[in-house]
Design an enzyme around this catalytic site. Structure first.
Site, short mmCIF file in Angstrom:
data_model
loop_
_atom_site.label_atom_id
_atom_site.label_comp_id
_atom_site.label_asym_id
_atom_site.label_seq_id
_atom_site.Cartn_x
_atom_site.Cartn_y
_atom_site.Cartn_z
CB SER A 131 25.87 -40.54 -25.52
OG SER A 131 26.57 -39.49 -24.62
CE1 TYR A 144 30.37 -43.51 -24.62
CE2 TYR A 144 29.56 -40.99 -24.76
CZ TYR A 144 29.46 -42.41 -24.34
OH TYR A 144 28.06 -42.73 -24.02
#
Length: 229
Positions: A131, A144
């Site tokens: 990501s 995250y």
């Protein structure tokens, strides 16, 4: 014809990758969290084979795979599954940290460990769909981003350890992509979700397949995919 094992094939990027690999005649194995999900995946992707293993409980993956029959030969292991729960560090409970790290980091490490013998034999390829949060941590993205920074470190270490044996390792860093996960993120941010603003899952899938299909004289180690609009 190559053999691939994919996590996260139930939606988004993983579903597109699985469909494209099937359409070109490759063998695909899909990891499902339980038997019911495995049946759904086999119905959605005719010809696919499934394994059951819960990424939320990485300590049990060795037992789960040991009671099944994973592929004997494996050309690629594609880590595409992931979860996200936004929140400030001061408000994030340990349950969220544990689940996020288990699914996004510890399970990819454990699956890779368990399947390395097959990957080494085939001089295969490990792809981590990371990501943009694996490159930069913003407010509210602590758990995250931590999992994705760790995933980057895992990939970098694995690449150095396995390069001499011919195993290739690629990390793909997509920006915001029009998936169900991104819709959930927008809900948590209190924003309206407009899929047209973000990267299509098909575009990230193309980056994954480009890395897989690169001739053996080269290796795509990192691919950053940003929104083009």
């Amino acid at each position: 014809m190559a053999t691939h094992l994919i996590t996260g094939a139930g939606s988004g990027i993983g579903a597109v990758v699985a469909q494209r690999l099937l359409e070109r005649g490759d063998d695909i194995w899909l990891l499902a969290r339980d038997a019911a999900r495995a049946a759904q995946l086999r119905e959605r992707f005719p010809g696919a084979q499934t394994l059951v293993g819960n990424l939320a409980d990485p300590a049990k993956l060795a037992w789960a795979l040991g009671h099944q029959s994973p592929p004997v030969e494996l050309d690629s292991l594609l880590h595409i599954a992931g979860v996200v729960e936004l929140g400030q560090v001061g408000d994030t409970p340990v349950k969220v940290w544990n689940e996020t790290l288990a699914i996004n980091l510890v399970s990819p490490a454990e699956l890779t460990r368990l399947l390395l013998p097959q990957l080494r034999q085939s001089r295969g390829h490990v792809v981590f769909v990371n990501s943009g949060a694996g490159l930069r941590a913003d407010a509210d993205w602590g758990s995250y981003a931590a999992s994705k920074f760790g995933l980057r470190a895992l990939a970098d270490s694995l690449r150095q350890e396995e390069h001499a044996g011919g195993v290739r390792v690629t990390t793909v860093y997509p920006g915001r992509t029009a998936t169900a996960m991104q819709e959930k993120v927008h809900q948590q941010e209190g924003k309206e979700f407009d899929a047209e603003r973000w990267i299509a899952p098909e575009s990230v899938a193309t980056a994954v397949l480009t890395a897989l299909d690169l001739p053996r004289d080269a290796e795509l180690t990192e691919i950053t995919v940003r929104p083009g609009r």
